[in-house]
Design an enzyme around this catalytic site. Structure first.
Site, short mmCIF file in Angstrom:
data_model
loop_
_atom_site.label_atom_id
_atom_site.label_comp_id
_atom_site.label_asym_id
_atom_site.label_seq_id
_atom_site.Cartn_x
_atom_site.Cartn_y
_atom_site.Cartn_z
N CYS A 158 1.08 5.40 -6.97
CA CYS A 158 0.07 4.35 -7.18
C CYS A 158 0.48 3.50 -8.37
CB CYS A 158 -1.30 4.98 -7.42
SG CYS A 158 -2.61 3.79 -7.72
N GLU A 169 -0.02 7.77 2.90
CA GLU A 169 -0.83 8.75 2.17
C GLU A 169 -0.81 8.45 0.69
OE1 GLU A 169 -0.82 12.53 -0.34
OE2 GLU A 169 0.77 11.07 0.04
N ARG A 193 -8.10 19.88 -2.33
CA ARG A 193 -7.18 18.74 -2.34
C ARG A 193 -7.70 17.65 -1.42
NH1 ARG A 193 -1.66 19.09 -3.69
NH2 ARG A 193 -0.44 17.25 -3.21
N ARG A 216 -7.15 13.58 -0.17
CA ARG A 216 -6.19 12.47 -0.13
C ARG A 216 -6.69 11.40 0.83
NH1 ARG A 216 -4.85 14.60 -4.07
NH2 ARG A 216 -2.78 15.34 -4.72
#
Length: 370
Positions: free
Chosen positions: A121, A159, A203, A205
């Site tokens: 990112c 992703e 987790r 995403r």
């Protein structure tokens, strides 16, 4: 997919091949068109400097690829990611690239069914700009988007971390979403978590799944099925673990101090913390405490107290970490532990990719010829 046709796939930021492993688990016959990962190595020359050298020497095709490989070889740092990848998947050396920035996707146009990747990112400067593909130049997302445009896969999967949506007060996602729109693909954003796909790991995403605009009717039928979580962290543990994974006095005291337990460590948890690249060897992440162990340990294994009980503590092994990312034990560990921890923490939960892939196949989009 119909008949015995192979699925043609390509990945960038390929890591340890979570998508490839998903296809293996699903018993899908596939061909790797190309893969790409620089193994977290950074070249000393800038992009512009390299481009000038390529232009000056008129490098093209294999010559260009060889030149980039030589630049990385000169760093004298092994590409451990490439080692793991090639130990587990069939790919020709010519089809593995070191640097996405210099990968020419035009040679693979209309040769890829599913293209997968997840870039770091990064912030985008949008002041006075058109918010198009060129505005992302200099970021690794630009190269993912560029390759989608050049390759024209039937489907792409992107992703990233959920924080991308709020990064830079939402400006980053605003740019990225407009770039996705500009690629002539119809796409959907999904927020998916490992626990909804049978993996006891906290987790989450985001996944963007894009279909060519002339195939958007299939996207409307895309359904990603979740499942009930029926396992716990303990179900992924080995019974016999090498002593090297057990903490000595310093490590035991670190992981059991209140601040560590509040922010960095979970001991004997039911659902694992989010695996990270720096887990385990930095004494963070999930730890296992064994009270009053019956097995004999060498004298330097510290027997401390936790919750009023005397015992020993250890970190997860690389194999256990891989299991918590959805990798079967058939995955070959071909690199040192420190690298395997990093690669596991940087990967994608395989079970989620299985769910997405099943949904894509069920739409019928891969059965249609371009």
């Amino acid at each position: 997919m119909e008949g015995n046709n192979k699925m043609n796939i390509a990945t960038v930021f390929s890591g340890i091949g979570a998508f490839e492993h998903a296809l293996d688990k699903m018993n899908i016959d596939y061909k790797i068109v190309f893969a790409c990962d620089n193994g977290e190595r950074e070249l000393k020359m800038s992009y512009d400097q390299i481009e000038r050298e390529i232009e000056k020497n008129q490098y093209k095709g294999r010559e260009k690829k060889k030149y980039i490989e030589e630049l990385y070889d000169n760093l004298n740092k092994p590409n451990y990611v490439e080692m793991s990848y090639k130990a587990n998947y069939k790919i020709k050396d010519d089809d593995f690239y070191q640097d996405i920035r210099f990968l020419n996707g035009k040679k693979y146009k209309n040769k890829v069914d599913i293209f997968v990747g997840g870039s770091p990112c990064q912030s985008f400067s949008i002041s006075g700009k058109r918010l198009g593909l060129e505005d992302a130049r200099g970021t690794l997302f630009y190269d993912f988007a560029r390759l989608v445009k050049e390759i024209q896969p039937k489907v792409f999967i992107y992703e990233n971390v959920p924080g991308m949506l709020s990064h830079d007060s939402g400006k980053t996602w605003d740019v990225i979403s407009k770039i996705f729109d500009s690629l002539k693909y119809k796409w959907k954003l999904y927020k998916l978590k490992a626990t909804d796909f049978g993996i006891p790991q906290n987790r989450r995403r985001i996944f963007v799944v894009g279909f060519k605009q002339d195939k958007e009717k299939y996207l409307d039928n895309l359904s990603i099925e979740t499942c009930e979580l029926t396992t716990e962290l303990k179900d992924y543990l080995d019974k016999n673990v090498d002593e090297k994974y057990y903490h000595r006095e310093k490590g035991f005291k670190w992981i059991t101090k209140p601040l560590s337990l509040k922010k960095r460590v979970s001991i004997n948890g039911t659902i694992a913390r989010t695996q990270a690249a720096n887990q385990q060897f930095n004494w963070c992440g999930d730890m296992i405490f064994e009270a009053n162990p019956r097995r004999k340990f060498s004298e330097d294994i510290f027997r401390g107290t936790f919750n009023g009980r005397v015992g020993v503590a250890r970190k997860l092994t690389p194999r256990e970490c891989l299991r918590l990312m959805g990798f079967n034990d058939s995955f070959e560990i071909a690199v040192p532990d420190k690298e395997m921890y990093r690669q596991s923490g940087n990967s994608i939960v395989v079970n989620i990719l299985e769910g997405i892939t099943k949904g894509i196949i069920n739409t019928g989009v891969l059965d249609e010829e371009d």
